[in-house]
Motif scaffolding. Sequence first.
Motif, short mmCIF file in Angstrom:
data_model
loop_
_atom_site.label_atom_id
_atom_site.label_comp_id
_atom_site.label_asym_id
_atom_site.label_seq_id
_atom_site.Cartn_x
_atom_site.Cartn_y
_atom_site.Cartn_z
N PHE A 160 0.62 -1.16 0.31
CA PHE A 160 0.00 0.26 0.01
C PHE A 160 1.20 1.15 0.14
CE2 PHE A 160 -3.77 -2.01 2.05
CZ PHE A 160 -4.37 -2.24 0.92
N SER A 161 2.16 1.57 0.70
CA SER A 161 2.57 2.33 1.12
C SER A 161 3.71 2.53 -0.19
CB SER A 161 3.81 2.40 2.49
OG SER A 161 4.65 0.76 1.62
N ARG A 162 3.97 1.93 -0.96
CA ARG A 162 4.68 1.84 -2.56
C ARG A 162 3.77 2.07 -3.61
NH1 ARG A 162 9.72 -0.66 -3.34
NH2 ARG A 162 9.32 -0.03 -5.78
N ALA A 163 2.61 2.43 -3.67
CA ALA A 163 1.42 2.79 -3.90
C ALA A 163 1.56 4.08 -4.99
CB ALA A 163 0.53 1.77 -4.28
N ALA A 164 1.41 4.90 -5.82
CA ALA A 164 0.87 6.22 -6.01
C ALA A 164 -0.39 6.96 -5.65
CB ALA A 164 1.36 6.36 -6.97
N ARG A 165 -1.55 5.57 -5.88
CA ARG A 165 -3.13 6.24 -6.10
C ARG A 165 -3.67 4.19 -5.02
NH1 ARG A 165 -4.08 10.76 -7.87
NH2 ARG A 165 -6.37 10.04 -7.57
N GLY A 177 -10.06 3.91 3.48
CA GLY A 177 -9.23 4.79 4.42
C GLY A 177 -8.18 5.32 4.32
N GLN A 178 -7.50 4.67 3.15
CA GLN A 178 -5.85 4.61 3.40
C GLN A 178 -5.52 6.84 2.67
OE1 GLN A 178 -2.65 2.81 4.15
NE2 GLN A 178 -4.39 1.78 4.53
N PRO A 179 -4.92 7.52 3.45
CA PRO A 179 -4.30 8.95 2.05
C PRO A 179 -4.79 8.75 1.34
CG PRO A 179 -2.88 8.10 3.79
CD PRO A 179 -3.35 6.91 3.89
#
Length: 385
Positions: A160-165, A177-179
């Motif tokens: 999740f953190s590596r994906a740009a969107r 809910g992810q930013p």
Amino acid sequence: MNAKVMPQVTPRTVAVVAPYYPPKVGGVENYAAQVARAIADAPDLRPVVITTGATRLRTRVATEDGVLVVRLGTWLRLSNTPLSPLWPLQLRRWLRRTGAEVVNAHAPVPGLPDLAVLLAGRRPTVLTYHAGSMHKGEPGSGLADRLIGLYERRVLPRVFSRAARLVAVSPVSLASGQPHCEEISPGVDLARFTPGGPASARPRSVVYLGRMDRSSAWKGVDVLVRAFAEVAAELPEARLRLVGGGDAVADHVELAKRLGVADRVEATGELTGDRLAEALRGAAVLVLPSRSEAESFGMVLVEAMACGTPVVGSAVGGIPCVVTDGENGLLVPAGDVAALATACRTVLTDGALADRLAARGLEVARKRYSWPVLTDRYVELFRSS
């Protein structure tokens, strides 16, 4: 005077990476295919699909419906998860070879989508996450659930953190809910899934549509078979159609035999295209009896609504995001045989209710779930990534 020559713009290539892809039938498969077709229709974008194939080593490449599809070999499968140690090298090579500039990965099946995000390099990535927790919670699933828990706690946050969107298909998706996440639900092809006759005038047929694998026991088809046996005891003309394939089909047929309703249960196998739409148009009620948060949406519910067919679903996962109880369908507690039997019997015997649910469901399908409106949002995501 010479006419001004406009410079030609090279289309931007978007790699759609999915664990499975049509002709395999399923919600994630159909969703990924709709995104790929939308990319193909955009003049400034070009799609390539990277997915898995049935062969062990050989990579197969073909143009399917105007889309270049690369099917990587699969060495083994753990439950519903295809795997190969060659994928890291193959993914890098095919992303480079096809000139991919944006990556759109579709999960939750671990493996290929996660690698696509982690190995994309400087390419912007859009990760579409299709499920809530994949915990099965079924007898004998202890080891699988422990591995799933490890994946969801340790691996998925990194992805999740590596994906740009991020794109969540419903509010229960683990991506929700992810930013850097937005919600784009599955949709329906309103040109293919069109209304049939009044629900109240149809033969009393209960239809389930979806995969029936032993690894997907959380779909709750056994609950539906048991509920149907109760319905059949009061409505001798009622019939149950199980539409779909998988290694558990024979188990459900055997259960129907033990319950004494085998002569009223039909397992049709997989249906696609117009035959699938016809099955939904002819149903008196469509049932989705899932009992896990893994059911994050339930695309078949919207397809049935577009056919003017009443729906009954479990109050679990993303199903209540689609079905409002008593308004455009009925909801029952997950795994509750008696409640499911009562809901099915009510729709089959109360014609006014069936027609009201069908009319409202059709309205919802047309207003909220038209595929072009939803895939246009993807096109804009890829353009801005």
